[in-house]
Design an enzyme around this catalytic site. Structure first.
Site, PDB file in Angstrom:
ATOM      1  N   HIS A   1     -37.346  24.334  97.774  1.00 27.44           N
ATOM      2  CA  HIS A   1     -38.307  25.306  98.317  1.00 27.44           C
ATOM      3  C   HIS A   1     -37.497  26.258  99.196  1.00 27.44           C
ATOM      4  O   HIS A   1     -36.969  25.843 100.241  1.00 27.44           O
ATOM      5  CB  HIS A   1     -39.399  24.599  99.127  1.00 27.44           C
ATOM      6  CG  HIS A   1     -40.396  25.562  99.699  1.00 27.44           C
ATOM      7  ND1 HIS A   1     -40.986  26.556  98.939  1.00 27.44           N
ATOM      8  CD2 HIS A   1     -40.886  25.710 100.955  1.00 27.44           C
ATOM      9  CE1 HIS A   1     -41.815  27.249  99.703  1.00 27.44           C
ATOM     10  NE2 HIS A   1     -41.763  26.761 100.926  1.00 27.44           N
ATOM     11  N   ASP A   2     -37.373  27.517  98.755  1.00 25.45           N
ATOM     12  CA  ASP A   2     -36.539  28.478  99.483  1.00 25.45           C
ATOM     13  C   ASP A   2     -36.930  29.858  98.995  1.00 25.45           C
ATOM     14  O   ASP A   2     -37.911  29.998  98.242  1.00 25.45           O
ATOM     15  CB  ASP A   2     -35.045  28.166  99.197  1.00 25.45           C
ATOM     16  CG  ASP A   2     -34.124  28.610 100.330  1.00 25.45           C
ATOM     17  OD1 ASP A   2     -34.305  29.740 100.828  1.00 25.45           O
ATOM     18  OD2 ASP A   2     -33.225  27.846 100.709  1.00 25.45           O
TER      19      ASP A   2
ATOM     20  N   GLN B   1     -45.423   4.473 101.585  1.00 24.99           N
ATOM     21  CA  GLN B   1     -46.298   5.052 100.554  1.00 24.99           C
ATOM     22  C   GLN B   1     -47.762   4.799 100.912  1.00 24.99           C
ATOM     23  O   GLN B   1     -48.134   3.675 101.220  1.00 24.99           O
ATOM     24  CB  GLN B   1     -45.984   4.422  99.183  1.00 24.99           C
ATOM     25  CG  GLN B   1     -44.570   4.668  98.687  1.00 24.99           C
ATOM     26  CD  GLN B   1     -44.351   6.089  98.182  1.00 24.99           C
ATOM     27  OE1 GLN B   1     -45.235   6.940  98.262  1.00 24.99           O
ATOM     28  NE2 GLN B   1     -43.161   6.342  97.653  1.00 24.99           N
TER      29      GLN B   1
ATOM     30  N   ASP C   1     -34.309  14.766  92.064  1.00 22.36           N
ATOM     31  CA  ASP C   1     -35.500  14.956  92.908  1.00 22.36           C
ATOM     32  C   ASP C   1     -35.056  15.684  94.173  1.00 22.36           C
ATOM     33  O   ASP C   1     -34.954  15.085  95.240  1.00 22.36           O
ATOM     34  CB  ASP C   1     -36.102  13.581  93.220  1.00 22.36           C
ATOM     35  CG  ASP C   1     -37.423  13.682  93.949  1.00 22.36           C
ATOM     36  OD1 ASP C   1     -37.990  14.789  94.018  1.00 22.36           O
ATOM     37  OD2 ASP C   1     -37.890  12.642  94.439  1.00 22.36           O
ATOM     38  N   LEU C   2     -34.797  16.977  94.032  1.00 23.00           N
ATOM     39  CA  LEU C   2     -34.249  17.750  95.159  1.00 23.00           C
ATOM     40  C   LEU C   2     -35.332  18.545  95.871  1.00 23.00           C
ATOM     41  O   LEU C   2     -35.062  19.168  96.904  1.00 23.00           O
ATOM     42  CB  LEU C   2     -33.127  18.669  94.653  1.00 23.00           C
ATOM     43  CG  LEU C   2     -31.977  17.922  93.953  1.00 23.00           C
ATOM     44  CD1 LEU C   2     -30.910  18.892  93.483  1.00 23.00           C
ATOM     45  CD2 LEU C   2     -31.364  16.866  94.874  1.00 23.00           C
ATOM     46  N   LYS C   3     -36.528  18.568  95.310  1.00 24.91           N
ATOM     47  CA  LYS C   3     -37.692  19.217  95.940  1.00 24.91           C
ATOM     48  C   LYS C   3     -37.329  20.573  96.533  1.00 24.91           C
ATOM     49  O   LYS C   3     -37.445  20.810  97.735  1.00 24.91           O
ATOM     50  CB  LYS C   3     -38.299  18.311  97.005  1.00 24.91           C
ATOM     51  CG  LYS C   3     -38.777  16.969  96.460  1.00 24.91           C
ATOM     52  CD  LYS C   3     -39.519  16.193  97.520  1.00 24.91           C
ATOM     53  CE  LYS C   3     -39.877  14.793  97.067  1.00 24.91           C
ATOM     54  NZ  LYS C   3     -38.722  13.881  96.962  1.00 24.91           N
TER      55      LYS C   3
ATOM     56  N   THR D   1     -46.780  11.353  97.881  1.00 29.54           N
ATOM     57  CA  THR D   1     -47.549  10.104  97.802  1.00 29.54           C
ATOM     58  C   THR D   1     -47.536   9.324  99.130  1.00 29.54           C
ATOM     59  O   THR D   1     -48.263   8.347  99.273  1.00 29.54           O
ATOM     60  CB  THR D   1     -47.008   9.204  96.673  1.00 29.54           C
ATOM     61  OG1 THR D   1     -45.597   9.026  96.882  1.00 29.54           O
ATOM     62  CG2 THR D   1     -47.263   9.806  95.318  1.00 29.54           C
TER      63      THR D   1
ATOM     64  N   ARG E   1     -37.615   1.160  95.852  1.00 28.79           N
ATOM     65  CA  ARG E   1     -37.361  -0.072  96.610  1.00 28.79           C
ATOM     66  C   ARG E   1     -37.806  -1.364  95.942  1.00 28.79           C
ATOM     67  O   ARG E   1     -37.103  -2.374  96.094  1.00 28.79           O
ATOM     68  CB  ARG E   1     -37.951   0.089  98.022  1.00 28.79           C
ATOM     69  CG  ARG E   1     -37.141   1.066  98.866  1.00 28.79           C
ATOM     70  CD  ARG E   1     -37.899   1.568 100.071  1.00 28.79           C
ATOM     71  NE  ARG E   1     -38.945   2.506  99.692  1.00 28.79           N
ATOM     72  CZ  ARG E   1     -39.722   3.151 100.573  1.00 28.79           C
ATOM     73  NH1 ARG E   1     -39.553   2.961 101.875  1.00 28.79           N
ATOM     74  NH2 ARG E   1     -40.646   3.998 100.157  1.00 28.79           N
TER      75      ARG E   1
HETATM   76  O1  LIG Z   1     -44.653  12.410  96.231  1.00 26.09           O
HETATM   77  C1  LIG Z   1     -43.549  11.846  96.127  1.00 26.09           C
HETATM   78  C2  LIG Z   1     -42.431  12.493  95.613  1.00 26.09           C
HETATM   79  C3  LIG Z   1     -41.249  11.813  95.488  1.00 26.09           C
HETATM   80  N1  LIG Z   1     -41.138  10.530  95.890  1.00 26.09           N
HETATM   81  C4  LIG Z   1     -39.837   9.844  95.706  1.00 26.09           C
HETATM   82  O2  LIG Z   1     -40.003   8.728  94.831  1.00 26.09           O
HETATM   83  C5  LIG Z   1     -39.240   7.621  95.280  1.00 26.09           C
HETATM   84  C6  LIG Z   1     -40.141   6.470  95.563  1.00 26.09           C
HETATM   85  O3  LIG Z   1     -39.399   5.406  96.066  1.00 26.09           O
HETATM   86  P1  LIG Z   1     -40.041   4.001  96.481  1.00 26.09           P
HETATM   87  O4  LIG Z   1     -38.894   3.264  97.086  1.00 26.09           O
HETATM   88  O5  LIG Z   1     -40.534   3.370  95.208  1.00 26.09           O
HETATM   89  O6  LIG Z   1     -41.147   4.256  97.450  1.00 26.09           O
HETATM   90  C7  LIG Z   1     -38.446   8.098  96.493  1.00 26.09           C
HETATM   91  O7  LIG Z   1     -37.174   8.486  96.041  1.00 26.09           O
HETATM   92  C8  LIG Z   1     -39.207   9.310  96.990  1.00 26.09           C
HETATM   93  O8  LIG Z   1     -38.356  10.272  97.559  1.00 26.09           O
HETATM   94  C9  LIG Z   1     -42.225   9.884  96.409  1.00 26.09           C
HETATM   95  O9  LIG Z   1     -42.163   8.696  96.778  1.00 26.09           O
HETATM   96  N2  LIG Z   1     -43.420  10.568  96.487  1.00 26.09           N
END
Ligand SMILES: O=c1ccn([C@@H]2O[C@H](COP(=O)(O)O)[C@@H](O)[C@H]2O)c(=O)[nH]1
EC number: 4.1.1.23
Length: 243
Positions: free
Chosen positions: A70-71, A192, A66-68, A121, A213
């Site tokens: 954008h460049d 979140q 999950d490196l997202k 999110t 988490r």
């Molecule tokens: O929109 C997004 C994109 C990525 N994430 C990633 O998912 C996990 C969620 O972790 P929790 O501890 O369950 O909240 C985290 O690694 C975020 O970088 C996201 O939450 N929302």
């Protein structure tokens, strides 16, 4: 003949947002066969996470970086090519058209799936406005998802609050809907803002749930993961019964 039952573990990515390689290794060992899919994000990815992901992929786990990205296009394309060589299965980029097109080029014919992050999110409409967007979560997520699907992206990252609508507007089943912001009932949401329970996410059509988490910070992470896998299993069974 009925379709074979889905393994509920295939629906769950555990986010390894841990401070060190040692802690990540310990958690993976504690979770054992309960968890088959792992997500590696900034915290581990910027230290030892890429090598660890490569090792986990070689050991048979499904790995999501999950490196997202954008460049500029060239940098995105080369970054995606480098990740494809690790044997990882998923990689995120931000859902900007130029970035997504460069990522699809970098993916080429490899097995790596590119996921486009629509609206985080942890954002609500106020956050979208503060970032300069004219639209709201309800308009931006579908617009970005449609653009991603047209470009040939393999999956969309969104909240499970949005999955049913994305299918209703024609995002095809081959485009996976990957949903962070998942919280078992009563769990702390943290940062979140668009949160859904594991059961409701599966019933709403999420293909994969991303959970950090609630498992990594639990007193007994293996028990927490087992409980979530069981909840996913129950939701999948209820969907099969209702078909
Ligand atoms: O929109 C997004 C994109 C990525 N994430 C990633 O998912 C996990 C969620 O972790 P929790 O501890 O369950 O909240 C985290 O690694 C975020 O970088 C996201 O939450 N929302």
């Amino acid at each position: 003949m009925s379709a074979p039952a889905t393994d509920p573990r295939d629906k769950l990515f555990v986010a390894l947002d841990l401070p060190s390689l040692g802690e990540a290794e310990r958690l993976v060992s504690v979770l054992g066969d309960t968890v088959t899919h792992y997500k590696i994000g900034y915290r581990l990815g910027y230290s030892d996470g890429i090598g660890f992901g490569r090792e986990l992929a070689a050991s048979g786990k499904t790995i999501f970086f999950d490196l997202k990205l954008h460049d500029i296009d060239n940098t995105v394309r080369e970054g995606v090519e480098a990740i494809a060589r690790t044997g990882a299965h998923y990689l995120t980029v931000h859902a900007y058209p130029q970035t997504m097109r460069a990522a699809v080029q970098g993916r080429g014919g490899s097995a790596l799936k590119i996921l486009a992050v629509t609206i985080l999110t942890s954002w609500n409409d106020i956050d979208c406005a503060e970032a300069g967007y004219a639209g709201t979560v309800a308009t931006l997520v579908p617009a970005k998802a449609q653009q991603a699907a047209a470009i040939g992206i393999d999956g969309i990252v969104c909240s499970a609050q949005e999955t049913a609508n994305l299918r209703a507007i024609g995002i095809p089943p081959k485009v996976e809907l990957v949903t962070p912001g998942i919280r078992p009932a009563g769990a702390d949401g943290g940062d979140q803002k668009r949160v859904v329970t594991p059961e409701a996410a599966i019933r709403g059509g999420a293909d994969r749930l991303v959970i950090g988490r609630p498992i990594t910070a639990a007193a007994d992470p293996a028990a927490a993961a087992r409980e979530i896998v069981n909840a996913i299993d129950g939701a999948l069974r209820s969907l099969r019964v209702n078909v």
